[in-house]
Each structure stands twice: as C-alpha cells, then as structure tokens.
Design a protein around this motif. Structure first.
Motif, PDB file in Angstrom:
ATOM      1  N   GLN A  92      62.759  42.592 -18.210  1.00 17.83           N
ATOM      2  CA  GLN A  92      63.980  42.170 -18.373  1.00 17.83           C
ATOM      3  C   GLN A  92      63.955  41.483 -19.577  1.00 17.83           C
ATOM      4  O   GLN A  92      64.965  41.362 -20.500  1.00 17.83           O
ATOM      5  N   GLY A  93      62.851  40.815 -20.247  1.00 18.06           N
ATOM      6  CA  GLY A  93      62.741  39.783 -21.176  1.00 18.06           C
ATOM      7  C   GLY A  93      61.734  38.764 -20.898  1.00 18.06           C
ATOM      8  O   GLY A  93      60.797  38.960 -20.422  1.00 18.06           O
ATOM      9  N   ALA A  94      62.056  37.578 -21.638  1.00 18.55           N
ATOM     10  CA  ALA A  94      61.124  36.593 -21.766  1.00 18.55           C
ATOM     11  C   ALA A  94      61.783  35.363 -20.988  1.00 18.55           C
ATOM     12  O   ALA A  94      62.792  35.107 -21.408  1.00 18.55           O
ATOM     13  N   ARG A  95      61.079  34.543 -20.632  1.00 13.62           N
ATOM     14  CA  ARG A  95      61.393  33.001 -20.198  1.00 13.62           C
ATOM     15  C   ARG A  95      60.510  32.182 -20.669  1.00 13.62           C
ATOM     16  O   ARG A  95      59.275  32.178 -20.512  1.00 13.62           O
ATOM     17  N   VAL A  96      61.098  31.203 -21.385  1.00 16.17           N
ATOM     18  CA  VAL A  96      60.230  30.054 -22.166  1.00 16.17           C
ATOM     19  C   VAL A  96      59.757  29.012 -21.010  1.00 16.17           C
ATOM     20  O   VAL A  96      60.630  28.650 -20.251  1.00 16.17           O
ATOM     21  N   LEU A  97      58.537  28.779 -20.950  1.00 15.03           N
ATOM     22  CA  LEU A  97      58.044  27.931 -20.251  1.00 15.03           C
ATOM     23  C   LEU A  97      57.772  26.522 -20.516  1.00 15.03           C
ATOM     24  O   LEU A  97      57.601  25.488 -19.758  1.00 15.03           O
ATOM     25  N   GLY A  98      57.750  26.310 -21.893  1.00 13.24           N
ATOM     26  CA  GLY A  98      57.529  25.208 -22.480  1.00 13.24           C
ATOM     27  C   GLY A  98      56.732  25.122 -23.924  1.00 13.24           C
ATOM     28  O   GLY A  98      56.510  26.334 -24.258  1.00 13.24           O
ATOM     29  N   GLU A  99      56.663  24.110 -24.569  1.00 10.11           N
ATOM     30  CA  GLU A  99      56.072  24.064 -25.986  1.00 10.11           C
ATOM     31  C   GLU A  99      55.223  22.654 -26.041  1.00 10.11           C
ATOM     32  O   GLU A  99      55.322  21.700 -25.297  1.00 10.11           O
ATOM     33  N   GLU A 100      54.093  22.944 -26.841  1.00 13.19           N
ATOM     34  CA  GLU A 100      53.298  21.656 -27.157  1.00 13.19           C
ATOM     35  C   GLU A 100      52.196  21.979 -28.083  1.00 13.19           C
ATOM     36  O   GLU A 100      52.344  23.084 -28.752  1.00 13.19           O
ATOM     37  N   GLN A 101      51.383  20.904 -28.364  1.00 12.91           N
ATOM     38  CA  GLN A 101      50.628  21.066 -29.263  1.00 12.91           C
ATOM     39  C   GLN A 101      49.412  22.267 -29.261  1.00 12.91           C
ATOM     40  O   GLN A 101      48.802  22.005 -27.951  1.00 12.91           O
ATOM     41  N   GLY A 102      49.047  23.052 -29.783  1.00  6.29           N
ATOM     42  CA  GLY A 102      48.163  24.121 -29.643  1.00  6.29           C
ATOM     43  C   GLY A 102      46.640  23.564 -29.813  1.00  6.29           C
ATOM     44  O   GLY A 102      46.498  22.659 -30.658  1.00  6.29           O
ATOM     45  N   THR A 103      45.944  24.023 -29.117  1.00 11.80           N
ATOM     46  CA  THR A 103      44.487  23.706 -29.346  1.00 11.80           C
ATOM     47  C   THR A 103      43.490  24.414 -30.557  1.00 11.80           C
ATOM     48  O   THR A 103      42.604  23.956 -30.973  1.00 11.80           O
ATOM     49  N   GLY A 104      44.308  25.346 -30.744  1.00 11.58           N
ATOM     50  CA  GLY A 104      43.674  26.198 -31.894  1.00 11.58           C
ATOM     51  C   GLY A 104      42.476  27.046 -31.473  1.00 11.58           C
ATOM     52  O   GLY A 104      41.704  27.852 -32.375  1.00 11.58           O
ATOM     53  N   GLU A 105      42.183  27.309 -30.098  1.00  6.24           N
ATOM     54  CA  GLU A 105      41.116  28.130 -29.271  1.00  6.24           C
ATOM     55  C   GLU A 105      41.828  29.300 -28.581  1.00  6.24           C
ATOM     56  O   GLU A 105      40.917  29.754 -28.009  1.00  6.24           O
TER      57      GLU A 105
END
Length: 314
Positions: free
Chosen positions: A211-224
């Motif tokens: 059906q689509g996408a659902r946002v779970l959250g946002e944060e600083q990425g680790t780059g890994e």
C-alpha cells in the motif's frame, strides 16, 4: 462449371492462360460465388406437355474452383532487431485494405510479445524511464501509487538542495519491508586541522508494504548502514518520467511527465515496484512501459509491408 476452371486476374477479369507465358504461377483456390439474377425482363412461358418442376429457391452460393493469378501480401515485421514473417493469402483477405488491417493487428501482437517482463532490479529498465540530454520521451515510466511525507528534520536538510540532492540523497533496503532514506549534511571544517570533514548522514526509517510507506522515525545516522545482500542497487536521481495525481508539484519539471527525483530504489521483493524520494516526499511507484506516442515512430519496432504481384510480361 464444377468440372472446369476459370482463369482470372487479381481484379476478377477473365484471362486466356495461353497468352500469359511460362513465368506465371497458377494458384488453385476455391472461392464462394453467388449467382445473381441479372435478367432485365422475364421471358414468356412456352406451353409444354412435359411436367413443370416446382420453383426452386434462390440459388445458394456454390463452390467454384478457380485458378487465381494474383500475388500475396508478404508482411515483414522487424521487432527489436528480429524478424517475423507472415503470409496473407487471397481468400482470407479479400482486399489490400483487409491485408493491411491484418498486418496492423499482427504488428501489435508481435510488439506486445517482444516486450520484456518488467524487472526494475535489473536497472536498465529504470534508466529507460529517465530523460536524456536530447529530451526524447522515455520508453518506460514510473506511475506513483501512494506518497508519504518525510519528517520535518529531513525536510529541513534537503530544503534548497535543488539538483545537488541527487548527490546527497540515497535509499537503502536493509530487509523486506524496511527502507532507510538518507541525506548527507553539509561538510564541516575540522577546527584542529582546518580540513573539511564529510558531512554526517541524517536517517529516516520507514516500513513498506503493497500500500505504501509508513515513517517510523528519524535520527542521526551512523554512516555504517548497508543494503541487504539481496537488495537492488540504488539508482541515482535525475529527471524521470513520473506520472500520477500524487506527484508533488514542487518536483514537476517544465514538460508534462518530467519530474525531478532525488533517489530511486527498486524493491528487491517486488520486481515492478520502485521507491522514489522527491524533495520531502517518499513515493511508491510502479515501473511500466510508457504509452506509444502517436506523433513519434517507435524506435524498437518497425513494420514494412511488401506486396508482390504477378503480372503479364513480368
């Protein structure tokens, strides 16, 4: 008449076979001939002593063998470098127009059969949905089926990037039904060395389904973070042919269908699904063949019709 032959040309005109020479091919074919009453006036009835048979119904069509001196329509369909040859016999197609109609129908059939199955993960079909420098209409398109707004932190970081977003935004698929949307922040200066440091990654996590996408959250990425082993390769952003009522206005280009896409991710679990990031929006799209353009010839298919006819003296 059933034991005789009539010799006629392509127009149905009687001809004498003795005048045609030895290089003419005779084709034996049965055609339906309808006997029509062409008398102008009824002739008087002559009295006779013999019994008169009962009137018969209108003459039914009779089978009359004829030797036809005519050509056949030879149809050569060039499809994607291959050739398909079809033969249209007289008797099945009564006129040139009928033969041409059959050619057109066959061409469309061969064209559909020649189209490869959709497989966005291959990458080449997704590339075929992009606009090149010449601006030619792509053979593929991406149809948006649903769209999801990305969170404010992400939106703030991509605001004003414009064309640079294609180099700063990417998508990873770490498992089925799991997407990560990333934007690299501006580079910073190391105060100790004075050198520029690559910007950190800001990550948006999202779950996906049919059906689509659902946002779970946002944060600083680790780059890994990395793609799953079976994930499809991420496709760099650019101008693509994207259609659908939900396409963001801010992403639309100057021409209808042209849309600026920051990053594309074919779904490893669904061969036709491609995830798109357009500004601060995440869209589910379906890769499909673009409709044929009436004003342009199809580059992949070409139809040539050649009609061979047998004539006296040729």
């Amino acid at each position: 008449m059933s034991d005789q032959y009539e010799y006629v040309d392509e127009e149905g005109n009687p001809v004498d076979p003795a005048e045609l020479g030895d290089d003419v091919e005779f084709v034996d074919e049965e055609v339906d001939e309808v006997v029509e009453d062409t008398s102008v006036a009824a002739e008087p009835v002559v009295p006779t002593s013999e019994p008169v048979s009962a009137p018969t119904a209108a003459a039914a069509p009779t089978k009359v063998p004829k030797a036809l001196l005519a050509g056949v329509a030879a149809v050569v369909l060039l499809v994607g470098g291959g050739a398909a040859y079809g033969l249209s016999q007289l008797g099945n197609q009564d006129t040139v127009q009928d033969a041409k109609a059959a050619v057109t129908e066959k061409t469309e059939q061969v064209k559909d059969e020649a189209r490869a199955d959709i497989d966005a993960c291959d990458g080449r079909q997704v590339a075929a949905a992009s606009y090149g420098k010449g601006g030619d209409t792509p053979k593929m398109q991406l149809r948006v089926t649903s769209i999801t707004a990305l969170p404010p932190g992400y939106g703030k970081r991509v605001e004003g990037l414009g064309d640079r977003a294609a180099d700063r935004v990417t998508i990873l698929q770490q498992s089925t039904g799991d997407l990560g949307v990333y934007v690299q922040e501006e580079a910073t200066k190391d105060e100790r060395t004075g050198r520029k440091k690559a910007g950190a990654w800001w990550k948006v996590s999202a779950s996906t389904d049919g059906q689509g996408a659902r946002v779970l959250g946002e944060e600083q990425g680790t780059g890994e973070d990395v793609d799953a082993a079976t994930a499809c390769e991420t496709v760099k952003g650019g101008v693509y042919q994207v259609v659908g009522d939900q396409v963001p206005d801010a992403a639309r280009g100057m021409r209808d269908g042209q849309v600026v896409v920051d990053s594309l991710k074919p779904d490893g679990a669904s061969p036709e699904v491609v995830w798109l990031v357009m500004g601060d929006q995440l869209a589910r799209s379906v890769l499909e063949y673009a409709p044929a353009q009436e004003s342009e010839a199809d580059d992949a298919e070409e139809t040539t019709t050649a009609t061979a006819t047998t004539e006296k003296g040729r």
